[in-house]
Design an enzyme around this catalytic site. Structure first.
Site, PDB file in Angstrom:
ATOM      1  NE  ARG A  42      -6.227  -8.623  -1.452  1.00  0.00           N
ATOM      2  CZ  ARG A  42      -5.080  -7.983  -1.545  1.00  0.00           C
ATOM      3  NH1 ARG A  42      -4.025  -8.395  -0.873  1.00  0.00           N
ATOM      4  NH2 ARG A  42      -4.975  -6.897  -2.305  1.00  0.00           N
ATOM      5  CB  VAL A  85     -11.576  -4.919  -4.322  1.00  0.00           C
ATOM      6  CG1 VAL A  85     -12.749  -4.006  -4.694  1.00  0.00           C
ATOM      7  CG2 VAL A  85     -11.275  -4.824  -2.834  1.00  0.00           C
ATOM      8  N   GLY A 113       0.807  -1.217   0.000  1.00  0.00           N
ATOM      9  CA  GLY A 113       0.000   0.000   0.000  1.00  0.00           C
ATOM     10  C   GLY A 113       0.838   1.264   0.000  1.00  0.00           C
TER      11      GLY A 113
HETATM   12  C1  MV4 Z   1       7.549   1.044  -7.737  1.00  0.00           C
HETATM   13  C2  MV4 Z   1       7.293   2.128  -8.599  1.00  0.00           C
HETATM   14  C3  MV4 Z   1       8.302   2.469  -9.482  1.00  0.00           C
HETATM   15  N1  MV4 Z   1       9.467   1.793  -9.509  1.00  0.00           N
HETATM   16  N2  MV4 Z   1       8.729   0.393  -7.810  1.00  0.00           N
HETATM   17  C4  MV4 Z   1       3.537   1.480  -5.129  1.00  0.00           C
HETATM   18  C5  MV4 Z   1       2.919   0.509  -4.181  1.00  0.00           C
HETATM   19  C6  MV4 Z   1       3.867  -0.586  -4.001  1.00  0.00           C
HETATM   20  N3  MV4 Z   1       3.223  -1.820  -4.020  1.00  0.00           N
HETATM   21  C7  MV4 Z   1       4.841  -0.445  -5.120  1.00  0.00           C
HETATM   22  N4  MV4 Z   1       4.619   0.823  -5.757  1.00  0.00           N
HETATM   23  C8  MV4 Z   1       5.450   1.286  -6.718  1.00  0.00           C
HETATM   24  N5  MV4 Z   1       6.622   0.635  -6.852  1.00  0.00           N
HETATM   25  C9  MV4 Z   1       9.666   0.778  -8.672  1.00  0.00           C
HETATM   26  N6  MV4 Z   1      10.840   0.134  -8.701  1.00  0.00           N
HETATM   27  C10 MV4 Z   1       6.069   2.783  -8.512  1.00  0.00           C
HETATM   28  C11 MV4 Z   1       5.143   2.379  -7.559  1.00  0.00           C
HETATM   29  C12 MV4 Z   1       3.908   3.121  -7.516  1.00  0.00           C
HETATM   30  C13 MV4 Z   1       2.695   2.564  -7.919  1.00  0.00           C
HETATM   31  C14 MV4 Z   1       2.597   1.241  -8.312  1.00  0.00           C
HETATM   32  C15 MV4 Z   1       1.389   0.695  -8.692  1.00  0.00           C
HETATM   33  C16 MV4 Z   1       0.269   1.506  -8.702  1.00  0.00           C
HETATM   34  C17 MV4 Z   1       0.322   2.807  -8.309  1.00  0.00           C
HETATM   35  C18 MV4 Z   1       1.528   3.356  -7.916  1.00  0.00           C
HETATM   36  C19 MV4 Z   1       1.581   4.688  -7.525  1.00  0.00           C
HETATM   37  C20 MV4 Z   1       2.765   5.209  -7.131  1.00  0.00           C
HETATM   38  C21 MV4 Z   1       3.936   4.443  -7.116  1.00  0.00           C
END
Ligand code: MV4
Length: 447
Positions: free
Chosen positions: A292, A295, A164
């Site tokens: 899981r 939603v 999250g």
């Molecule tokens: C990242 C990324 C860019 N580069 N990892 C956000 C939640 C977490 N589960 C991982 N996330 C991200 N990881 C790398 N190496 C950008 C995000 C991210 C994001 C990912 C999925 C959906 C929405 C997002 C919003 C902001 C940042």
């Protein structure tokens, strides 16, 4: 097959599970907090047990209360839904010890996939593409800075216990490393009781595309194609769709195969989701695995004509998966209707629904537990309905979604419906050419 399933959840997902159980001839037990005494899941289930007062920490999260409810009603399985105890390894283990089938992942699987650095390492070793970065946890700031220079900024540090978006910091240069490191460690220690961090190259403006999978007790898995979940605000998904506007048959084949590989390499049993980031070049990387039902599962059900809850129950009872993959025959989109005020930072808006009219007609599905006169308690998640629209093309779905949103009447509380109506008219959204950054500069003021 199970004779009686206890549903350890509330709201729309409890109803969703009860409905499929009824169609399968399985008896159901609802559990509820005092705040949910007037809820539909209590009325629709064959039996209902009060498991405590309103706070989830005293009811839906209390393992002994739920196990007791299963024991006194003679339930032979527990479905945890999403949230609450659905990814709690201890709960999965306790169910096992009591001879109650947990319709979800094993404790071992939850532990292995719940630790993000371990999950990533497992997937990398199996040949699933992962984001370049540290080999497991970082030992020191110095090691992090050295690695960041080798692979070039920007980089991101992530909490291994995270999820999250918590315990995550983007870093652009050496001078910002120490503070980002300290902040991420502190945040993850406070939130998860674990301050382990790992490092990755930061992927700029990716799409979030996830693959639905289902695996059986023999270790065989198949996939049900993708969902595009790029439309999020502060890591809360608001709209999901399938097929993804960014998908090609070739990319779906490669991502689907990678997701099946991910599931089979750990002998994953049950329904799961493999999350990927897709960069602007169309390269994809494993991010996390959710152990899981999610939603947004209904959009996959609508385009593949596959009841995911039914199949989840069947594989938990020992049935094999079909061995074939499932591909979209339609388009589907889900708008999450939350009792929140989109023009005031999506602040929660609990209270009594004084008037309600649900949209209908061709291609419309509403998964919801609310009714006219229902009071939304302030204690839980603010999602009160999922509007799921299907059609022959993305264009048809967009028009139909807007029509359904305009038909939807919820009075007494503020909802995200006006936001969704505005989104359906947005040229950027309509083009399908958007990333996870789309809502960062969306104008919420005039909603
Ligand atoms: C990242 C990324 C860019 N580069 N990892 C956000 C939640 C977490 N589960 C991982 N996330 C991200 N990881 C790398 N190496 C950008 C995000 C991210 C994001 C990912 C999925 C959906 C929405 C997002 C919003 C902001 C940042």
């Amino acid at each position: 097959m199970f004779k009686k399933i206890l549903i350890a959840n509330r709201g729309e997902i409890a109803l969703r599970i009860i409905r499929t159980c009824k169609e399968m001839g399985i008896k159901t037990v609802a559990v509820y907090s005092t705040a949910d005494a007037e809820s539909l899941h209590v009325r629709f289930a064959d039996e209902a047990v009060n498991i405590g007062p309103a706070p989830s920490s005293e009811s839906y999260l209390k393992i002994p209360h739920i196990i007791s409810a299963a024991e006194i009603t003679n339930a032979d399985a527990i479905h945890p839904g999403y949230g609450f105890l659905s990814e709690n390894a201890e709960f999965s283990r306790v169910c096992d010890e009591y001879g109650i089938k947990f319709i979800g992942a094993s404790a071992d699987m939850i532990d292995r996939m719940g630790d993000k650095a371990t999950a990533k390492d497992t997937m990398k070793k199996a040949g699933v593409p992962t984001i370049p970065g540290s080999d497991g946890l970082l030992e020191s700031v110095e090691e992090g800075i050295k690695l960041a220079n080798e692979m070039k900024y920007p980089v991101i540090v992530k909490a291994t216990a995270g999820g999250g978006g918590r315990g995550m910091r983007i870093i652009h240069e050496d001078s910002g490393f120490q503070k980002a490191w300290d902040d991420a460690r502190q945040e993850s220690a406070a939130a998860f009781g674990n301050d382990g961090l790992y490092l990755e190259k930061f992927i700029e403006e990716p799409r979030h595309i996830e693959i639905q999978i289902i695996g059986d007790s023999k270790g065989k898995a198949c996939h049900l194609s993708e969902r595009d979940c790029s439309i999020q605000r502060r890591h809360q998904k608001l709209v999901e769709e399938t097929p993804s506007p960014a998908m090609t048959d070739e990319l779906r084949e490669r991502m689907g195969n990678a997701a099946v590989l991910a599931a089979e390499c750990i002998k994953y049993e049950g329904a799961g989701t493999v999350e990927f980031l897709v960069d602007k070049h169309g390269d994809f990387y494993f991010m996390e695995m959710n152990t899981r039902i999610q939603v947004e599962h209904p959009i996959t059900e609508e385009v593949t004509d596959f009841d995911l809850i039914k199949e989840q129950i069947k594989v938990a009872a020992g049935d094999p998966v079909s061995g074939v993959n499932y591909y979209p025959k339609l388009y589907a989109m889900e708008c999450r209707i939350n009792a929140e005020d989109p023009s005031h930072g999506f602040r929660p808006s609990p209270g009594k629904i004084t008037n309600l009219h649900l949209p209908g007609g061709r291609g419309i599905r509403v998964d919801s537990h609310v009714y006219a006169g229902y009071t939304i308690p302030p204690n839980y998640d603010s999602m009160i309905a999922k509007l799921i629209v299907s059609g022959q093309s993305r264009e048809e779905v967009l028009v139909r979604m807007k029509r359904a949103l305009q038909e939807f009447v919820i009075e007494g509380v503020k909802t995200t419906i006006p936001f969704h109506i505005k989104l359906m008219d947005d040229e950027g959204f309509k083009s399908g050419n958007f990333t996870t950054a789309f809502l960062d500069d969306f104008d919420f003021s005039s909603i």
